[in-house]
Design a protein around this motif. Structure first.
Motif, mmCIF file in Angstrom:
data_model
loop_
_atom_site.group_PDB
_atom_site.id
_atom_site.type_symbol
_atom_site.label_atom_id
_atom_site.label_comp_id
_atom_site.label_asym_id
_atom_site.label_seq_id
_atom_site.Cartn_x
_atom_site.Cartn_y
_atom_site.Cartn_z
ATOM 1 N N LEU A 38 0.854 -1.181 0.000
ATOM 2 C CA LEU A 38 0.000 0.000 0.000
ATOM 3 C C LEU A 38 0.895 1.238 0.000
ATOM 4 N N TYR A 39 0.642 2.119 -0.952
ATOM 5 C CA TYR A 39 1.382 3.377 -1.048
ATOM 6 C C TYR A 39 0.434 4.506 -0.681
ATOM 7 N N VAL A 40 0.946 5.516 0.053
ATOM 8 C CA VAL A 40 0.109 6.604 0.543
ATOM 9 C C VAL A 40 0.763 7.939 0.203
ATOM 10 N N ALA A 41 -0.073 8.878 -0.260
ATOM 11 C CA ALA A 41 0.370 10.252 -0.509
ATOM 12 C C ALA A 41 -0.462 11.180 0.372
ATOM 13 N N ASN A 42 0.186 12.116 1.036
ATOM 14 C CA ASN A 42 -0.500 13.072 1.905
ATOM 15 C C ASN A 42 -0.469 14.463 1.276
ATOM 16 N N PHE A 43 -1.631 15.089 1.218
ATOM 17 C CA PHE A 43 -1.764 16.437 0.676
ATOM 18 C C PHE A 43 -2.282 17.336 1.790
ATOM 19 N N ARG A 44 -1.459 18.281 2.251
ATOM 20 C CA ARG A 44 -1.846 19.196 3.325
ATOM 21 C C ARG A 44 -2.736 20.305 2.776
ATOM 22 N N MET A 45 -3.915 20.423 3.336
ATOM 23 C CA MET A 45 -4.853 21.452 2.901
ATOM 24 C C MET A 45 -4.856 22.658 3.848
ATOM 25 N N GLY A 46 -4.199 22.540 4.985
ATOM 26 C CA GLY A 46 -4.170 23.643 5.935
ATOM 27 C C GLY A 46 -5.459 23.788 6.713
ATOM 28 N N THR A 47 -6.228 22.696 6.829
ATOM 29 C CA THR A 47 -7.499 22.772 7.535
ATOM 30 C C THR A 47 -7.387 22.339 8.992
ATOM 31 N N GLY A 48 -6.225 21.904 9.421
ATOM 32 C CA GLY A 48 -6.051 21.429 10.790
ATOM 33 C C GLY A 48 -6.024 22.585 11.783
ATOM 34 N N GLU A 49 -5.887 22.246 13.065
ATOM 35 C CA GLU A 49 -5.819 23.248 14.118
ATOM 36 C C GLU A 49 -4.548 24.079 13.978
ATOM 37 N N MET A 50 -4.723 25.398 13.992
ATOM 38 C CA MET A 50 -3.576 26.292 13.919
ATOM 39 C C MET A 50 -3.593 27.202 15.132
ATOM 40 N N VAL A 51 -2.438 27.433 15.690
ATOM 41 C CA VAL A 51 -2.302 28.325 16.829
ATOM 42 C C VAL A 51 -2.054 29.733 16.305
ATOM 43 N N MET A 52 -2.916 30.649 16.672
ATOM 44 C CA MET A 52 -2.757 32.054 16.293
ATOM 45 C C MET A 52 -2.521 32.843 17.582
ATOM 46 N N ASP B 269 2.388 36.232 20.043
ATOM 47 C CA ASP B 269 3.761 35.768 20.217
ATOM 48 C C ASP B 269 4.092 34.763 19.101
ATOM 49 N N PRO B 270 4.980 35.103 18.156
ATOM 50 C CA PRO B 270 5.287 34.204 17.035
ATOM 51 C C PRO B 270 5.862 32.855 17.467
ATOM 52 N N GLU B 271 6.504 32.809 18.621
ATOM 53 C CA GLU B 271 7.077 31.542 19.077
ATOM 54 C C GLU B 271 5.995 30.497 19.355
ATOM 55 N N LYS B 272 4.799 30.933 19.738
ATOM 56 C CA LYS B 272 3.701 30.005 20.018
ATOM 57 C C LYS B 272 3.096 29.457 18.724
ATOM 58 N N GLU B 273 3.352 30.109 17.600
ATOM 59 C CA GLU B 273 2.838 29.659 16.311
ATOM 60 C C GLU B 273 3.844 28.772 15.571
ATOM 61 N N TYR B 274 4.933 28.439 16.223
ATOM 62 C CA TYR B 274 6.029 27.729 15.578
ATOM 63 C C TYR B 274 5.612 26.397 14.946
ATOM 64 N N GLY B 275 4.758 25.628 15.572
ATOM 65 C CA GLY B 275 4.386 24.298 15.084
ATOM 66 C C GLY B 275 3.370 24.296 13.955
#
Length: 147
Positions: free
Chosen positions: A83-97, A100-106
């Motif tokens: 089984l081969y898998v490809a992941n496409f990030r859509m940017g719909t996951g949880e984002m920290v806003m 402080d820019p350091e808290k948005e690092y992940g």
């Protein structure tokens, strides 16, 4: 006469170099035997699953896939054989806003659009594979969404 000869030689060289770079023909024969190709949506984007019934591992390497206007590398699943898998990030996951820019690092940005070398429909993908050290392309069709 010399000018005609130079012009002819120049056109010949131009055609020769242009044909070398445009060897992106779609393959008629599949590089492997595939089961039903499908995709799912998750919190991060789209996962495309390419189940392989049989493949000649020593001759063929499945490298990447174009799907829904993006390109992603194909990786062999660690849980399921063939089984081969490809992941496409859509940017719909949880984002920290945060202020402080350091808290948005992940935060991970959405994947950039990358056009397929061939026109495809929503239920199709272009498989990029290497066979005998040459990069080739194959169109996967009939891709369905599963939950």
């Amino acid at each position: 006469m010399k000018n005609v000869l130079r012009l002819t030689a120049g056109i010949f060289m131009l055609v020769l170099f242009a044909s070398c770079g445009s060897n992106k023909d779609l393959q008629e024969r599949a590089p492997a035997q595939f089961n039903e190709v499908y995709y799912t949506y998750n919190s991060n984007g789209i996962q495309l699953y390419v189940p392989v019934a049989s493949i000649q591992d020593q001759r063929v390497s499945l490298d990447a896939v174009y799907f829904h206007g993006m390109k992603s590398p194909l990786k062999k699943s660690e849980e399921r054989a063939n089984l081969y898998v490809a992941n496409f990030r859509m940017g719909t996951g949880e984002m920290v806003m945060d202020a402080d820019p350091e808290k948005e690092y992940g935060n991970k940005p959405p994947q950039l659009k990358e056009e397929s070398p061939y026109a495809i429909d929503d239920d199709e993908a272009i498989l990029v594979f290497t066979q005998d050290e040459k990069t080739k392309y194959y169109k996967l069709t009939g891709i369905v969404e599963k939950e």
